[in-house]
Every structure is written in C-alpha cells, then in structure tokens.
Scaffold this active site. Structure first.
Site, PDB file in Angstrom:
ATOM      1  N   GLY A 165       0.831  -1.203   0.000  1.00  0.00           N
ATOM      2  CA  GLY A 165       0.000   0.000   0.000  1.00  0.00           C
ATOM      3  C   GLY A 165       0.864   1.251   0.000  1.00  0.00           C
ATOM      4  O   GLY A 165       1.990   1.232   0.481  1.00  0.00           O
ATOM      5  N   GLY A 212       0.356   5.326   0.937  1.00  0.00           N
ATOM      6  CA  GLY A 212      -0.499   6.424   1.372  1.00  0.00           C
ATOM      7  C   GLY A 212       0.092   7.726   0.877  1.00  0.00           C
ATOM      8  O   GLY A 212       1.000   7.732   0.042  1.00  0.00           O
ATOM      9  N   SER A 213      -0.426   8.835   1.404  1.00  0.00           N
ATOM     10  CA  SER A 213       0.061  10.121   0.916  1.00  0.00           C
ATOM     11  C   SER A 213       1.473  10.404   1.410  1.00  0.00           C
ATOM     12  O   SER A 213       2.197  11.164   0.809  1.00  0.00           O
ATOM     13  CB  SER A 213      -0.891  11.225   1.360  1.00  0.00           C
ATOM     14  OG  SER A 213      -1.144  11.080   2.735  1.00  0.00           O
ATOM     15  N   ASP A 218      -9.389  10.393  10.600  1.00  0.00           N
ATOM     16  CA  ASP A 218      -9.291  10.052   9.179  1.00  0.00           C
ATOM     17  C   ASP A 218      -9.954   8.705   8.875  1.00  0.00           C
ATOM     18  O   ASP A 218      -9.390   7.859   8.180  1.00  0.00           O
ATOM     19  CB  ASP A 218      -7.816  10.047   8.746  1.00  0.00           C
ATOM     20  CG  ASP A 218      -7.658  10.220   7.233  1.00  0.00           C
ATOM     21  OD1 ASP A 218      -8.638  10.624   6.572  1.00  0.00           O
ATOM     22  OD2 ASP A 218      -6.556   9.949   6.712  1.00  0.00           O
TER      23      ASP A 218
HETATM   24  N1  LIG Z   1      -1.233  -3.451   8.662  1.00  0.00           N
HETATM   25  C1  LIG Z   1      -1.507  -3.507   7.366  1.00  0.00           C
HETATM   26  N2  LIG Z   1      -1.753  -4.690   6.753  1.00  0.00           N
HETATM   27  C2  LIG Z   1      -2.047  -4.742   5.428  1.00  0.00           C
HETATM   28  N3  LIG Z   1      -2.109  -3.649   4.623  1.00  0.00           N
HETATM   29  C3  LIG Z   1      -1.879  -2.443   5.168  1.00  0.00           C
HETATM   30  C4  LIG Z   1      -1.573  -2.302   6.559  1.00  0.00           C
HETATM   31  N4  LIG Z   1      -1.416  -0.976   6.822  1.00  0.00           N
HETATM   32  C5  LIG Z   1      -1.611  -0.332   5.670  1.00  0.00           C
HETATM   33  N5  LIG Z   1      -1.890  -1.188   4.662  1.00  0.00           N
HETATM   34  C6  LIG Z   1      -2.136  -0.837   3.253  1.00  0.00           C
HETATM   35  O1  LIG Z   1      -1.401   0.341   2.953  1.00  0.00           O
HETATM   36  C7  LIG Z   1      -2.280   1.422   2.571  1.00  0.00           C
HETATM   37  C8  LIG Z   1      -1.708   2.745   3.053  1.00  0.00           C
HETATM   38  O2  LIG Z   1      -1.544   2.684   4.467  1.00  0.00           O
HETATM   39  P1  LIG Z   1      -1.805   3.948   5.396  1.00  0.00           P
HETATM   40  O3  LIG Z   1      -3.201   4.457   5.161  1.00  0.00           O
HETATM   41  O4  LIG Z   1      -1.446   3.607   6.799  1.00  0.00           O
HETATM   42  O5  LIG Z   1      -0.741   4.967   4.780  1.00  0.00           O
HETATM   43  P2  LIG Z   1      -0.792   6.563   4.861  1.00  0.00           P
HETATM   44  O6  LIG Z   1       0.431   7.077   4.159  1.00  0.00           O
HETATM   45  O7  LIG Z   1      -0.974   6.965   6.288  1.00  0.00           O
HETATM   46  O8  LIG Z   1      -2.107   6.885   4.036  1.00  0.00           O
HETATM   47  P3  LIG Z   1      -2.995   8.214   3.994  1.00  0.00           P
HETATM   48  O9  LIG Z   1      -2.885   8.690   2.584  1.00  0.00           O
HETATM   49  O10 LIG Z   1      -4.399   7.749   4.349  1.00  0.00           O
HETATM   50  O11 LIG Z   1      -2.429   9.157   5.003  1.00  0.00           O
HETATM   51  C9  LIG Z   1      -3.638   1.037   3.154  1.00  0.00           C
HETATM   52  O12 LIG Z   1      -4.716   1.624   2.442  1.00  0.00           O
HETATM   53  C10 LIG Z   1      -3.617  -0.489   3.010  1.00  0.00           C
HETATM   54  O13 LIG Z   1      -3.937  -0.869   1.681  1.00  0.00           O
END
Ligand SMILES: Nc1ncnc2c1ncn2[C@@H]1O[C@H](COP(=O)(O)OP(=O)(O)OP(=O)(O)O)[C@@H](O)[C@H]1O
Length: 411
Positions: free
Chosen positions: A10, A12-13, A123
């Site tokens: 995954g 995220g931003s 969020d």
């Molecule tokens: N513990 C986990 N197990 C499996 N997949 C995960 C896990 N944590 C995150 N992911 C995957 O990674 C993606 C991004 O994670 P996360 O939302 O924590 O990142 P972020 O950079 O904080 O995103 P945002 O853009 O919402 O701030 C999630 O949408 C999911 O698909």
C-alpha cells in the site's frame, strides 16, 4: 529484530507499506516506512499506536531505523491484515448490507475504544479500514489526536469525509469521527466516497462546511441503514450518536449475535492452527470462505517437525511470486490436484517414505476447495501467486499463502 522487506502492499500520501518477514520466527507483519528526515508524523503514529491495544485496531509490533539504498528509513511495524483496505475490496465488488453491518460493528467497536481512550481518529475512511479474517480493523492513526490537544493540533483528514464543523475549521472532536463513519457506510455501499459531484477538495470543503447539505443516502439501503446514516450525518455534532449509542442502533444490534458467531474465530497465525480449520468446517465467514475441511492438528506438526530443517529462509515476494527457500530445501509443495510433497531434500524425503500420503491427507485435506496449487515438483520451492488467485476469493488465498509460508518457515 532481523527482518526482510517484501512486496509493497500500500502507498499512502506520505508513507509506503510493505509486507515483511521476521527471520527467526517466520512471522509475517506489515511495515510502514518513510525517510527518517520526514518521519515526524510516522513517529507520532508510532507513539499513539504503541499506547493502545484493541482487537478492532491494527496492532503495534515495534519500530526501527534502517539504512536502505543510502537513505535512513523510519519503520513502524504492525500486524499484517491480509484482506487489504475496504476501498480496494469495493473496487472488485460492492459490499452487501449484511457485510457492511459486519464490518461496521467491528469498526465502531474499535472507534468506541479509541474515544474512551480520549483519541479522535480524524481520518476514518475506506482506505483506512483493513479486512482481516476476524473482521474489519481500523488502521492509519497518522492523523489521530488526543481530545485534550484541542486546538493545538491542526485540522487533519480527508476532505470528502470531513464533518461540517471540521470543514469550517471550528472543531475536530469525537463527533467528527461519527460523521466520517456515515461517509464510510456510503462508500462501502456505493463504491465511492460521498459528494460524488464535487470537483476539487476546496469546493468540497466549502459545500460541506457552508451549504447546510448532507451527503445523499443510497436509495437501495434498508430503512434501518438509512436511519443509522441519519444519526451519523447530523449537521450539528451534538446531535450525532456516540460510538456506544451506534452499537445499540438496530442496524448493528439486530444481527450482532449472528455476526459475533461468524467472527468468533481468531485470525490464524498458521494453517496448523486447529481452531482455524475446525471453525471453517462449521460455518462460512462473511468473506465467503468455502468449506475447507478439518485438520488433524497434532500429528502433522509432530511429523513435519521431524524434518528438522535448520532454516535460513530466504523469503521474497514480488508481483507474481512468493518464493520460499530454505537451506536444505525442506519445503512443502504440491503438484496437480491432490499430491503434496513435503520436501525436495532426499534425506528428508526418506523420513516420509510410506507416510507422505497420510501426511498429505491429514495436512491438506480438501486443499483443492481452497484453491488449486499446481506448482510442479520441479520448482518445489516456489509458489505461484497466480495459482492462488485463480479462483474467486483472492483475500482468502493471500491469507492462506502467507499462513502457509509462515508454517514452512517455523519448521
Ligand atoms: N497493517 C496492514 N496490513 C495490510 N495492509 C496495510 C496495513 N497498513 C496499511 N496497509 C495498506 O497500505 C495502505 C496505506 O496505508 P496507510 O493508510 O497507513 O498509509 P498513509 O500514508 O498513512 O495513508 P494516507 O494517505 O491515508 O495518510 C492502506 O490503504 C492499506 O492498503
């Protein structure tokens, strides 16, 4: 802790999330990483996640700093949740109301826990809800704040999921998470966030904050579901139900016993977890797991342990393959419909001479109702991801695949 980074699961931003493996135990976990110089938010998330513990929130497993390709990386370790984010699941197929209820019950139990701890998530949305075999889990506490931090902390989150008072910059309290719950139900039911017709985040914030409108409710939902939505999507935050009240709303309460039965089982850490197999024999989960039979839990472990492979596993994942290599190549694999070899190591194979059919029958009974693995004996230390995704439920296969690799590395 020695660990290896695997496939990116995954983005995220601000961070990247990868699957990873602990060398010593073979445990699979998720690691969220960002360059150390930009890791302030991830370190804050680390602090919050490490201070809480709830089965409906992705669990904390530690952190470290690594040097990768000349860059210092801050890494936050979490439980790996096999089914991925709700926002990805609904791109493949929309959720029916029963499944939405099941997920919502877990999510609101997690949210109730956070609120009682004095934390606002800030969020809640489909991409921050992960689906495990034991139900939905809240993830990404990167925007979360303690309620007593009040106005010291800036407003944060995702515009389309923001409550009117948040969009106006007035307040971001517990009730803002409840509004986001309403938006997430709409996302789960329709496959997209609310306010489909807004063109950019600024006009979204203006419309949410100042138009006095609430998002449109999907017309096909039951009256119970619409009533649930109307209790989340109230313009005045004081009029919204709390998480505790929502758990008693007929939308969640009416089926809670049934749902609890379905999610009664803990997510297995390996396919040798007898509860996993026994429970699967009794009932289907809301992820539509097909019947995969019973496992005689004791004898396979004992017998597999006799392989006594001194493991120095090399475990890699890329887009198409999961490859597990061990020093002595002791590994389980299958060729075709119903044969399983436990090793391609001659010495180890001798141990199994005359008993491998029995082992196979005990260990992988009904494996073909999970999926057909057609790795040939020739490449017996490789499992094709393509083989796992052949039938309908990818989530289940991915879970199985990781559980399977976990046992192999535990041997
Ligand atoms: N513990 C986990 N197990 C499996 N997949 C995960 C896990 N944590 C995150 N992911 C995957 O990674 C993606 C991004 O994670 P996360 O939302 O924590 O990142 P972020 O950079 O904080 O995103 P945002 O853009 O919402 O701030 C999630 O949408 C999911 O698909």
């Amino acid at each position: 802790m020695d660990w290896t980074r695997g496939k990116t699961i995954g983005r995220g931003s601000f961070a990247t999330v990868s699957a990873a493996l602990v060398h010593r135990t073979g445990e699979v976990f998720a690691v969220k990483s960002v360059e150390y110089s930009k890791s302030e938010l991830l370190q804050r998330e680390d602090k919050i996640l490490s201070s809480i513990k709830c089965p409906h929130i992705v669990s904390y497993k530690g952190c470290d700093v690594t040097n990768e390709n000349g860059k210092n990386m801050y890494n936050l370790f979490m439980e790996y949740v096999s089914g991925g984010a709700v926002s990805d699941v609904i791109q493949k197929s929309l959720l029916d109301e029963f499944t939405i209820k099941s997920y919502m019950r877990s999510i609101i139990l997690g949210l109730e826990y956070l609120h009682l701890e004095g934390l606002v998530h800030c969020d809640i949305k489909g991409s921050n809800i992960l689906i495990g075999l034991d139900g939905a889990k809240i993830a990404d506490l990167g925007c979360a704040k303690w309620i007593n931090e009040g106005k010291e902390m800036p407003i944060s989150g995702t515009p389309l999921f923001m409550a009117p008072e948040v969009a106006r910059g007035d307040d971001q309290g517990f009730a803002a998470d409840i509004w986001a719950i309403g938006c997430t139900v709409i996302e789960m039911a329709t496959g997209h966030p609310p306010w489909v017709d807004v063109i950019d985040p600024v006009s979204a914030l203006y419309r949410i904050g100042f138009s006095g409108e609430v998002p449109e409710f999907p017309s096909f939902l039951s009256n119970e579901a619409k009533d649930f939505l109307s209790n989340c999507l109230r313009k005045d935050p004081k009029e919204r139900m709390t998480a505790t009240q929502l758990l008693k709303h007929p939308f969640l309460d009416s089926h809670s016993k049934q749902i609890q039965n379905l999610f009664r089982h803990n997510s297995p850490t390996s396919i040798l977890d007898s509860d996993f197999w026994d429970s699967m024999g009794e009932t289907e989960s809301p992820l539509n797991l097909t019947h995969i039979g019973y496992l005689n839990s004791n004898s396979p472990i004992e017998r597999l342990k006799r392989l006594s492979c001194p493991i120095t596993p090399n475990w890699t994942i890329n887009d198409d393959w999961v490859t597990i290599r061990c020093e002595q190549h002791a590994i389980a694999t299958t060729s075709g419909s119903d044969s399983v070899w436990v090793s391609d190591d001659e010495e180890a194979e001798e141990l199994y001479e005359g008993s491998s059919d029995e082992l196979v029958n005990n260990y992988f009974r009904d494996i073909n109702s999970i999926c057909s693995i057609s790795t040939s004996r020739r490449d017996c230390n490789s499992f094709s991801r393509r083989d796992f995704v052949r039938s309908s439920n990818v989530t289940k296969h991915e879970h199985f695949m990781l559980s399977f690799s976990t046992i192999l590395l535990e041997l």
